[in-house]
Design a protein around this motif. Sequence first.
Motif, PDB file in Angstrom:
ATOM      1  N   ARG A 177       2.024   1.527 -11.109  1.00 34.46           N
ATOM      2  CA  ARG A 177       2.096   0.068 -10.950  1.00 34.46           C
ATOM      3  C   ARG A 177       3.469  -0.407 -10.476  1.00 34.46           C
ATOM      4  NH1 ARG A 177      -2.971  -0.859 -10.674  1.00 34.46           N
ATOM      5  NH2 ARG A 177      -2.798  -3.052 -11.126  1.00 34.46           N
ATOM      6  N   PHE A 185     -10.098   2.862  10.628  1.00 30.11           N
ATOM      7  CA  PHE A 185      -9.721   2.846   9.213  1.00 30.11           C
ATOM      8  C   PHE A 185      -8.512   1.934   8.995  1.00 30.11           C
ATOM      9  CE2 PHE A 185     -12.367   5.357   6.676  1.00 30.11           C
ATOM     10  CZ  PHE A 185     -12.853   6.418   7.418  1.00 30.11           C
ATOM     11  N   GLY A 209      -9.676  -1.714   9.119  1.00 36.78           N
ATOM     12  CA  GLY A 209     -10.355  -2.120   7.895  1.00 36.78           C
ATOM     13  C   GLY A 209      -9.368  -2.342   6.763  1.00 36.78           C
ATOM     14  N   TYR A 210      -8.408  -1.436   6.641  1.00 37.35           N
ATOM     15  CA  TYR A 210      -7.404  -1.523   5.584  1.00 37.35           C
ATOM     16  C   TYR A 210      -6.612  -2.824   5.706  1.00 37.35           C
ATOM     17  CZ  TYR A 210      -3.299  -0.217   2.822  1.00 37.35           C
ATOM     18  OH  TYR A 210      -2.282  -0.198   1.911  1.00 37.35           O
ATOM     19  N   LEU A 228      -8.701  -5.898   4.886  1.00 40.31           N
ATOM     20  CA  LEU A 228      -8.920  -6.103   3.448  1.00 40.31           C
ATOM     21  C   LEU A 228      -7.694  -6.751   2.801  1.00 40.31           C
ATOM     22  CD1 LEU A 228     -11.023  -5.680   1.244  1.00 40.31           C
ATOM     23  CD2 LEU A 228      -9.962  -3.499   0.725  1.00 40.31           C
ATOM     24  N   ILE A 261      -7.995 -10.900   0.917  1.00 41.48           N
ATOM     25  CA  ILE A 261      -7.977 -11.160  -0.526  1.00 41.48           C
ATOM     26  C   ILE A 261      -6.737 -11.943  -0.909  1.00 41.48           C
ATOM     27  CG2 ILE A 261      -7.867 -10.044  -2.776  1.00 41.48           C
ATOM     28  CD1 ILE A 261      -9.592  -7.829  -1.415  1.00 41.48           C
ATOM     29  N   ASP A 265      -2.235  -8.838  -6.380  1.00 42.32           N
ATOM     30  CA  ASP A 265      -2.465  -7.625  -7.164  1.00 42.32           C
ATOM     31  C   ASP A 265      -3.866  -7.072  -6.948  1.00 42.32           C
ATOM     32  OD1 ASP A 265       0.033  -7.632  -8.087  1.00 42.32           O
ATOM     33  OD2 ASP A 265      -0.425  -8.147 -10.164  1.00 42.32           O
ATOM     34  N   THR A 266      -4.838  -8.000  -6.881  1.00 36.29           N
ATOM     35  CA  THR A 266      -6.209  -7.572  -6.579  1.00 36.29           C
ATOM     36  C   THR A 266      -6.242  -6.882  -5.231  1.00 36.29           C
ATOM     37  OG1 THR A 266      -6.972  -9.514  -7.760  1.00 36.29           O
ATOM     38  CG2 THR A 266      -8.576  -8.399  -6.402  1.00 36.29           C
ATOM     39  N   ASP A 316      -4.766  -3.417  -5.437  1.00 33.93           N
ATOM     40  CA  ASP A 316      -5.676  -2.466  -6.084  1.00 33.93           C
ATOM     41  C   ASP A 316      -6.805  -2.057  -5.148  1.00 33.93           C
ATOM     42  OD1 ASP A 316      -4.452  -2.142  -8.518  1.00 33.93           O
ATOM     43  OD2 ASP A 316      -5.423  -3.874  -9.421  1.00 33.93           O
ATOM     44  N   LEU A 317      -7.436  -3.059  -4.539  1.00 30.89           N
ATOM     45  CA  LEU A 317      -8.606  -2.756  -3.712  1.00 30.89           C
ATOM     46  C   LEU A 317      -8.222  -1.952  -2.482  1.00 30.89           C
ATOM     47  CD1 LEU A 317     -10.608  -6.094  -3.977  1.00 30.89           C
ATOM     48  CD2 LEU A 317     -11.015  -3.950  -5.153  1.00 30.89           C
ATOM     49  N   VAL A 327      -7.655   1.643  -3.478  1.00 38.64           N
ATOM     50  CA  VAL A 327      -8.913   2.374  -3.651  1.00 38.64           C
ATOM     51  C   VAL A 327      -9.512   2.692  -2.277  1.00 38.64           C
ATOM     52  CG1 VAL A 327     -11.253   2.237  -4.540  1.00 38.64           C
ATOM     53  CG2 VAL A 327      -9.376   1.368  -5.910  1.00 38.64           C
ATOM     54  N   LEU A 328      -9.462   1.699  -1.379  1.00 35.53           N
ATOM     55  CA  LEU A 328      -9.997   1.934  -0.026  1.00 35.53           C
ATOM     56  C   LEU A 328      -9.224   3.044   0.669  1.00 35.53           C
ATOM     57  CD1 LEU A 328     -11.887   1.080   2.320  1.00 35.53           C
ATOM     58  CD2 LEU A 328     -10.062  -0.427   3.078  1.00 35.53           C
ATOM     59  N   VAL A 331     -10.408   6.440  -0.802  1.00 39.19           N
ATOM     60  CA  VAL A 331     -11.751   6.783  -0.320  1.00 39.19           C
ATOM     61  C   VAL A 331     -11.716   7.021   1.189  1.00 39.19           C
ATOM     62  CG1 VAL A 331     -14.085   5.894  -0.036  1.00 39.19           C
ATOM     63  CG2 VAL A 331     -12.885   5.572  -2.185  1.00 39.19           C
ATOM     64  N   GLY A 332     -10.970   6.154   1.893  1.00 42.20           N
ATOM     65  CA  GLY A 332     -10.870   6.288   3.340  1.00 42.20           C
ATOM     66  C   GLY A 332     -10.269   7.626   3.741  1.00 42.20           C
ATOM     67  N   PHE A 341     -12.897  10.246   3.570  1.00 36.30           N
ATOM     68  CA  PHE A 341     -13.862  10.108   4.668  1.00 36.30           C
ATOM     69  C   PHE A 341     -13.216  10.397   6.018  1.00 36.30           C
ATOM     70  CE2 PHE A 341     -18.012   8.818   3.280  1.00 36.30           C
ATOM     71  CZ  PHE A 341     -17.796   8.549   1.944  1.00 36.30           C
TER      72      PHE A 341
END
Lengths: 205, 218, 255
Positions: free
Chosen positions: C96, C149, C152-153, C156, C160, C164-165, C168-169, C172-173, C176-177, C180
């Motif tokens: 964090r 990719f 998209g990153y 995102l 938002i 902080d949200t 975080d998101l 995570v992307l 996962v990205g 993939f």
Amino acid sequence: MTLMIRDLCVARGGLPVLQGLSFTLAPGQALILRGPNGSGKTTLLRTLAGLQPPLAGQIDGTEEQIAYAAHSDGLKAMLSVRENLTFWADVFGQPDIVPALDAFALRPLIDRLAGTLSAGQKRRLGLARMLVTGRPIWMLDEPTVSLDVDAVAQFAAAVRAHLRAGGAALIATHIDLGLEADVLDVTPFRATQDTRAGASDEAFL
Amino acid sequence: MTALLRRDLKLAIRAGGGFGLGLAFFLIVTVLVPFGVGPQSELLSRIAPGILWLGALLACLLSLDRLLALDWEDGTLDLLATSPLPLEAALSVKALAHWITTGLPLVLAAPVLGILLNLPAAGYGWLVLSLLLGTPALSVIGTFGAALTVGVKRGGLLMSLLVLPLYVPTLIFGAEVARRGATGMDPVTPLLMLAGISAGVIAIMPFASAAALRVNLR
Amino acid sequence: MSMTEDTATPKRPSGFWSYANPVKFLGLSERVLPAVWALAAISLVVGLIWGFFFTPNADKFESTVKIIYLHVPSAMMAINVWVMMLVTSLIWLIRRHHVSALAAKAAAPVGVVMTLIALCTGAIWGQPMWGTWWAWDPRLTSFLILFLFYLGYIALWEAIEDPDTAADLTSVLCLVGSVFAVLSRYAVNFWNQGLHQGASLSLDKEENVADVFYFPLLVCIAGFVLLFLALVLYRTGTEIRLRRTRALQAREARL
């Protein structure tokens, strides 16, 4: 079973809103939360329900104990009253929805689609959901919005019955429910400008 | 868990549930392709496996924004998060419901649309098999995209931008199986790859989806 | 990653991690930025001029070969920037540290531009070499997917509101990205065995590129790395100041 809150600090949007909050809620006890808009009542309830982490402090006795009801009831317009209640009863592993229907006089509406109900009727259905959770601690955020006098009385009766059965309730509301309940005004616990509790924006100050 | 599955299926079938929209979209895309590339049957039969896979993928994508958005708006997700059901399980079930209402009909409709595109006879079995193995992965990956963007108003376009690159491996192996099957080549290697991807994402993606949803519920 | 070891140690703000404090980070970056900018400029100017004007034309490539001084470093950076974002995202998720999340945010647009440079210079080089601007070669295709990719990153992050949200998101992307992206790389390899030459820069350099081309190329790569470092430090500083303004305003507004 007793809910114990010690020195709790909660934040909304990276900003602390309440700090130094401590109280206990024993079985059979109800606590009314009061405080002006934006004072952090909803944030407090969401934190206690486990939807967001507290900034600081300790919360004991909430694990799998809490039934939470917010402004929106989680009802599906295209499902009937019976189907809506049965769904939540199944999710919480409860067999029976009849007491919940009776407590909020929903029997005559049982086969109506939730989408065709009035705002007050929807609210009653949303509150009836609390009864099918089988959870001992109710956390209610402004439960009486759009309820008429009779429905408020039904609600108060349901809370009383819940308390008699050893349950507890934490209710954020502005109206007088006629319950024998303690009142907790959160205003004195509002976080000040120089609260340092590890909120996410503090690192930047 | 079965309660959630039953409820999602019931909601999909009732009016306003959007059941069949994906199917109709699949049909329209397939019908439009010959208008775009011309009616020569040998060209169509060559591109049929790819078109059918792409159509199914887009139909799947289109129905994703309903997957969590409705439950988000009426507060169901908040209540589910406080229920005894783990969020990972709830999202897996919702992905399963999405597959049953969107993916499975696409799989069943694909052979019929294959006729329209003059798909070679050898390709039908492999096409259906590849879609059957691949569409669950599409639903599960899509659930992750929906969980990421559930808090964004009108997040449909954003979700497409996030989800489509994640669909690349599934599409490549899935369409490769169908293409090899249609041209009489051995499709077993890509089929195993496709099955591997599906198994992997079904096992792992719900955790990523639940993590994203928890952040959004905060 | 090795980050798990660090979580075991107590959170003492000392050494490397002390710069996870945004204010301290600002101080450091302000001190080193001029030097990094200067070094980046020097190595880029030296490397590019050396490469463009003081290397012979290779027989079969003619002068088109000189685009490697842009193409190879930008292609390397395109991938390395994503790896750096992956590492900083992990640091954010585990420890964090705001600086880490903001550094990832700051790096993404640089990465997308690097990818774009690699794609464009590749097209310009590919036209005389292969007679086509674009081919669905595995390497080219992988870079195109990487480009998506990145888009998209960034999208995102933009979409938002709560920082902080968003951190975080996007983290995570990014995780996962990354998985993939690797999967896509293998899938694309399987899908089409292409015409792109192998990596032109590996440990056994003799086999690939002669020394005369190799040394200026190294200088160019160093220049790109330094340029990236300068841009990321600068942009991270901007992001930190934005968050600081926001935090101060929020506290102010509450009275």
